[in-house]
Design a protein around this motif. Sequence first.
Motif, PDB file in Angstrom:
ATOM      1  N   GLY A 169      11.101  76.329  -7.684  1.00 29.34           N
ATOM      2  CA  GLY A 169      11.475  75.608  -8.891  1.00 29.34           C
ATOM      3  C   GLY A 169      12.918  75.150  -8.880  1.00 29.34           C
ATOM      4  N   ALA A 170      13.813  75.981  -8.360  1.00 31.50           N
ATOM      5  CA  ALA A 170      15.231  75.617  -8.293  1.00 31.50           C
ATOM      6  C   ALA A 170      15.439  74.402  -7.400  1.00 31.50           C
ATOM      7  CB  ALA A 170      16.054  76.799  -7.795  1.00 31.50           C
ATOM      8  N   ALA A 171      14.745  74.367  -6.261  1.00 31.90           N
ATOM      9  CA  ALA A 171      14.876  73.220  -5.357  1.00 31.90           C
ATOM     10  C   ALA A 171      14.356  71.949  -6.010  1.00 31.90           C
ATOM     11  CB  ALA A 171      14.138  73.504  -4.049  1.00 31.90           C
ATOM     12  N   LEU A 172      13.211  72.039  -6.698  1.00 39.99           N
ATOM     13  CA  LEU A 172      12.647  70.864  -7.359  1.00 39.99           C
ATOM     14  C   LEU A 172      13.563  70.345  -8.462  1.00 39.99           C
ATOM     15  CD1 LEU A 172       8.857  71.779  -7.702  1.00 39.99           C
ATOM     16  CD2 LEU A 172       9.855  69.984  -6.275  1.00 39.99           C
ATOM     17  N   ALA A 173      14.235  71.253  -9.146  1.00 43.64           N
ATOM     18  CA  ALA A 173      15.087  70.844 -10.269  1.00 43.64           C
ATOM     19  C   ALA A 173      16.264  69.995  -9.830  1.00 43.64           C
ATOM     20  CB  ALA A 173      15.586  72.088 -11.009  1.00 43.64           C
ATOM     21  N   VAL A 174      16.670  70.114  -8.579  1.00 40.59           N
ATOM     22  CA  VAL A 174      17.837  69.373  -8.095  1.00 40.59           C
ATOM     23  C   VAL A 174      17.471  67.945  -7.692  1.00 40.59           C
ATOM     24  CG1 VAL A 174      19.726  69.391  -6.406  1.00 40.59           C
ATOM     25  CG2 VAL A 174      18.856  71.537  -7.323  1.00 40.59           C
ATOM     26  N   VAL A 175      16.188  67.678  -7.385  1.00 40.17           N
ATOM     27  CA  VAL A 175      15.781  66.372  -6.871  1.00 40.17           C
ATOM     28  C   VAL A 175      16.161  65.227  -7.820  1.00 40.17           C
ATOM     29  CG1 VAL A 175      13.814  64.954  -6.153  1.00 40.17           C
ATOM     30  CG2 VAL A 175      13.943  67.350  -5.452  1.00 40.17           C
ATOM     31  N   PRO A 176      15.875  65.297  -9.127  1.00 45.02           N
ATOM     32  CA  PRO A 176      16.270  64.178  -9.999  1.00 45.02           C
ATOM     33  C   PRO A 176      17.778  63.938 -10.023  1.00 45.02           C
ATOM     34  CG  PRO A 176      14.689  65.619 -11.105  1.00 45.02           C
ATOM     35  CD  PRO A 176      15.135  66.336  -9.865  1.00 45.02           C
ATOM     36  N   LEU A 177      18.549  64.996  -9.963  1.00 43.98           N
ATOM     37  CA  LEU A 177      20.004  64.856  -9.969  1.00 43.98           C
ATOM     38  C   LEU A 177      20.484  64.099  -8.739  1.00 43.98           C
ATOM     39  CD1 LEU A 177      22.602  65.684 -11.491  1.00 43.98           C
ATOM     40  CD2 LEU A 177      22.671  67.725 -10.034  1.00 43.98           C
ATOM     41  N   VAL A 178      19.898  64.405  -7.589  1.00 41.30           N
ATOM     42  CA  VAL A 178      20.254  63.711  -6.350  1.00 41.30           C
ATOM     43  C   VAL A 178      19.919  62.227  -6.446  1.00 41.30           C
ATOM     44  CG1 VAL A 178      19.639  63.492  -3.907  1.00 41.30           C
ATOM     45  CG2 VAL A 178      20.105  65.751  -4.885  1.00 41.30           C
TER      46      VAL A 178
END
Length: 433
Positions: free
Chosen positions: A174-183
């Motif tokens: 979940g933590a990895a997925l949460a960063v994708v939109p920010l990138v």
Amino acid sequence: MIRHRPHQAWYVAAVAFVALVGAAGFRATPGVLLHPLHAEFGWPLATISAAVSVNLLLYGLTAPFAAALMDRFGIRRVVAAALLLVALGSGLTVFMTASWQLLLCWGVLVGLGTGSMALAFVATVTGRWFVQRRGLVTGVLTAGGAAGQLVFLPLLAVLVRDHGWRAAALVVAGAALAVVPLVGWLLREHPADLGLPAYGAAEVVPAPAPAGGAAARAVGALAGAARTRAFWLLAGGFAICGATTNGLVGTHFVPAAHDHGMPETTAAGLLAVVGIFDIAGSIASGWLTDRVDARLLLAAYYTLRGASLLVLPALFADSAQPSMLVFIVFYGLDWVATVPPTVALCREYFGASGAVVFGWVFAAHQFGAAIAATGAGLVRDSLGDYAVAWYAAGALSVGAAVLSLALRRRDPVVVAVEPVPVVTGRRAWSYRG
């Protein structure tokens, strides 16, 4: 009163920092999952450590190709895809029933994903966006990846203790997925895309056209660099760096402390403290790299690390004694302090190909880490403790200091690594410098 907005380079560096921290989560899990996986499935520690080794090896081997892919397809696409791979590998782990599935999910998928956001990513971002403060920013971003990995440990240890190892794996996904939109939203490719010079530069440099043949470029950079003495000295030292950090301490410190009666949550907390002091050490190293000969810095870092590892076996106890806390602080300051001077030396020796060549140097780092992860597991299975592994790591660190001092200032700068024809009809490597 005129208020000046921060240069866009700082926003890019901030997003890169968050992405590196997000990717670090699953790489924090080996130390707290070795015993739970052994208890549930009965797999030997050497088998589980082998999955860690695959992860570490791919983490390194992916880096130079990822740096070339970033030149071809852009930083945003590569980093977003890498985060998705980390989430997929972490999430699928909860369904595994056989050791080969551990190798596939934990070793291959997560290794490829995290390798695409390895230190070659740091070198690419700093090389494009910074002229001034480059060493300092390299230190901060390096700290993000390394400290993020260690700071996750207490949370993961508590999750494993209270809810089982599967809960920890899902949290990391979940933590990895949460960063994708920010990138996708904030990470930018080149300063010129916004009509800006790099931070500290006077002029806007046009963004280069996308480079084709990413794999060929990565291999070509290795072929050219491998003809220099500097490359092998840097790669040898960094292989030892990986063996004495990620491979040994990052993977086996928690189970080694547990062997002496220390609770795993306490040992994980100690590694988290390493991560906290690693931030200070990495930033300080970046600041020093802008001012002090990088060769001398590397020699000092490796010597101090070797001395600390040689005394570590005597410090283990069933609780965190003051002497162990001193080791944790000292070792934390040195954890990835080697990265800023190594990046700077790759740029010094290999010019425009420095980021890709550093990817190969980092691959050597992970090769050393992979050998140490499996080797320490074998030592523990055969001898019943880790003492021999700690002593060997201390001796190797002193050897890395010697390799660093052997680097010469007048090694040639490799600017072009493409094969070019010469009058004899053979193909030769072109160097300018």
